[in-house]
Motif scaffolding. Sequence first.
Motif, mmCIF file in Angstrom:
data_model
loop_
_atom_site.group_PDB
_atom_site.id
_atom_site.type_symbol
_atom_site.label_atom_id
_atom_site.label_comp_id
_atom_site.label_asym_id
_atom_site.label_seq_id
_atom_site.Cartn_x
_atom_site.Cartn_y
_atom_site.Cartn_z
ATOM 1 N N PRO A 15 0.747 -1.254 0.099
ATOM 2 C CA PRO A 15 -0.050 -0.033 -0.114
ATOM 3 C C PRO A 15 0.778 1.214 -0.143
ATOM 4 O O PRO A 15 0.627 2.151 -0.781
ATOM 5 N N GLY A 16 1.940 1.240 1.074
ATOM 6 C CA GLY A 16 2.659 2.466 0.847
ATOM 7 C C GLY A 16 3.332 2.518 -0.393
ATOM 8 O O GLY A 16 3.505 3.680 -1.014
ATOM 9 N N TYR A 314 9.407 13.455 7.271
ATOM 10 C CA TYR A 314 9.152 13.128 5.901
ATOM 11 C C TYR A 314 9.738 12.173 5.149
ATOM 12 O O TYR A 314 9.773 12.098 3.801
ATOM 13 N N GLY A 315 10.024 11.065 5.886
ATOM 14 C CA GLY A 315 10.655 9.872 5.180
ATOM 15 C C GLY A 315 12.032 9.719 4.761
ATOM 16 O O GLY A 315 12.569 8.736 4.192
ATOM 17 N N ARG A 316 12.924 10.730 5.032
ATOM 18 C CA ARG A 316 14.026 10.945 4.846
ATOM 19 C C ARG A 316 15.182 10.048 5.716
ATOM 20 O O ARG A 316 14.906 10.252 6.954
ATOM 21 N N THR A 317 16.184 9.164 5.268
ATOM 22 C CA THR A 317 16.979 8.532 5.792
ATOM 23 C C THR A 317 18.062 9.504 5.902
ATOM 24 O O THR A 317 18.045 10.647 5.739
ATOM 25 N N HIS A 336 -2.731 2.273 6.312
ATOM 26 C CA HIS A 336 -2.830 3.601 6.029
ATOM 27 C C HIS A 336 -1.944 4.636 6.344
ATOM 28 O O HIS A 336 -1.714 5.526 5.917
ATOM 29 N N LYS A 337 -1.140 4.169 7.398
ATOM 30 C CA LYS A 337 0.160 4.895 7.914
ATOM 31 C C LYS A 337 1.241 4.922 6.783
ATOM 32 O O LYS A 337 1.556 6.021 6.225
ATOM 33 N N ALA A 338 1.231 3.749 6.231
ATOM 34 C CA ALA A 338 2.263 3.809 5.004
ATOM 35 C C ALA A 338 1.984 4.498 3.939
ATOM 36 O O ALA A 338 2.741 5.131 3.154
ATOM 37 N N GLU A 339 0.463 4.760 3.460
ATOM 38 C CA GLU A 339 0.155 5.298 2.454
ATOM 39 C C GLU A 339 0.263 6.766 2.736
ATOM 40 O O GLU A 339 0.817 7.661 1.845
ATOM 41 N N HIS A 340 -0.127 7.320 3.699
ATOM 42 C CA HIS A 340 0.086 8.719 4.059
ATOM 43 C C HIS A 340 1.285 9.195 4.203
ATOM 44 O O HIS A 340 1.872 10.135 3.837
ATOM 45 N N GLU A 341 2.426 8.215 4.661
ATOM 46 C CA GLU A 341 3.566 8.595 4.746
ATOM 47 C C GLU A 341 4.384 8.746 3.709
ATOM 48 O O GLU A 341 5.320 9.588 3.224
ATOM 49 N N GLY A 342 4.004 7.689 2.540
ATOM 50 C CA GLY A 342 4.575 7.820 1.119
ATOM 51 C C GLY A 342 4.106 9.033 0.451
ATOM 52 O O GLY A 342 4.758 9.782 -0.510
ATOM 53 N N HIS A 356 2.915 18.673 5.423
ATOM 54 C CA HIS A 356 2.962 18.612 7.004
ATOM 55 C C HIS A 356 3.702 17.061 7.184
ATOM 56 O O HIS A 356 3.339 16.180 6.563
ATOM 57 N N GLY A 357 4.635 16.949 8.079
ATOM 58 C CA GLY A 357 5.222 15.913 8.500
ATOM 59 C C GLY A 357 4.081 14.865 9.207
ATOM 60 O O GLY A 357 3.221 15.174 9.691
ATOM 61 N N MET A 358 4.797 13.747 9.255
ATOM 62 C CA MET A 358 3.830 12.696 9.856
ATOM 63 C C MET A 358 3.471 12.900 11.301
ATOM 64 O O MET A 358 4.563 13.257 12.228
ATOM 65 N N ASP A 359 2.194 12.985 11.656
ATOM 66 C CA ASP A 359 1.770 13.039 12.960
ATOM 67 C C ASP A 359 1.334 11.921 13.745
ATOM 68 O O ASP A 359 0.359 11.397 13.367
#
Length: 482
Positions: A15-16, A314-317, A336-342, A356-359
């Motif tokens: 999903p992500g 923001y998903g950055r390593t 759903h977290k994976a999708e929104h994060e992506g 906005h960053g993940m809350d």
Amino acid sequence: MADTNYDVIIIGSGPGGYVTAIRSAQLGFKTAIVEREHLGGICLNWGCIPTKALLRSAEILDHANHAKSFGLTLEGSMKADVKDVVARSRGVSARLNGGVGFLMKKNKIDVIWGEAKLTKPGEVKVGKSSKPVVEPQNPVPKGVKGEGTYTAKHIIVATGARPRALPGIEPDGKLIWTYFEAMKPAKMPKSLVVMGSGAIGIEFASFYRSMGVDVTVVELMANVMPVEDEEISKFARKALEKRGLKIITEAKVTKVDKAGDSITAHVETKDGKVSQIKADHLISAVGVQGNIENIGLEALGVKTDRGCVVIDEYGRTNVPGLYAIGDVAGPPMLAHKAEHEGVICIEKIAGVPGVHGMDHRKIPGCTYCNPQVASVGLTEAKAKEQGRDIRVGRYMFNANGKAIALGEDNGMIKVIFDKKSGELLGAHMCGAEVTELIQGFVVAMNLETTEEELMHTIFPHPTLSEMMKEAVLDAYGKVLNA
């Protein structure tokens, strides 16, 4: 010669991964997705979707077995045909798998089949898959590719997670199952031990109990579904036990003896006492771990922690141009977290204004057992730990007309507010269809809605959703229908 250079390459089509690929293409990036087995990942093929299909069969069977309470008489006896129940579940997954293939074609996303390995910044080498590739048949995605070396300015790791195994109690696919085997039993067992009472464990325990199986759940923590609010957890446990589930908390399975067609689980409680439970199978549901091995993270110096890739909001390593999303990037491990994060990740890459960053406080959690459990935000205990002065409201299903009419009057809704500001800190539910209701509170939290605004919102009657407002009213001593 095939084009091997992209703006964005995403490793993993769960999903992500596939949602991120679609948003990437929408933003104008030349996009490819690498998949080693099947489009849709674990969620669509072996997790979220097929388990809900199984649970739907269980729900219908439960209703049929209580038809008389609705004034209905069914001819003959109701029973489950395990072969047909599993076939329906697999069919649902297959249909959606083809749908993901269509979306890849529609959005002109190249699908690269094989196993990806990061060889250097901006480069992915795709080798032959160690798993059988299940390509979607209708339609075949545009630009299907395979083994080779591919480059991209931005690479997003979305490799998901797999079941965690405890030393000495490793799944064998025969007597000790993971969710893979539990989802497609060749025949219905007569008895099961479920090790772990998180969402996966409780959902399978609920499904098999509805199918008439003698189920015992063993949980290490003091409460089932330990991440949930304690009051909701206790309410759910009582309801599950009323359905015939046996639940042992503050206990662990220390050893499993295997016989020809059965297992004996050695269960140790916190007082040191050990009992033995014999069953046809044991389902190991002690969590999942990120798929971080053998994809080249170590060579690039990517930071990991407890089996997951470390990222920012923001998903950055820590490696420029490399990102991670979804289960491989840590809990909560939810589709759903994976999708929104992506979406956050790719929009940040594209420079979309106002991203906005993940809350993590606003990520809902749902467990589709009978009764269902859903929540968002802080539990009462967490709110108190943070030193919050709180108001708590509750409303029971047995005071709601729609719940009574549905024959689903065993449930509760609990809300937690900051006493000073009126901020909604958390919402917790147990009962029929609460996995559909919870989004109302998620939206409210996202809009920073106060208790006053919720009180002035008109909820339709008769609905289950009315209870959400009544719970809010109860927190402020204004409840009307209780």
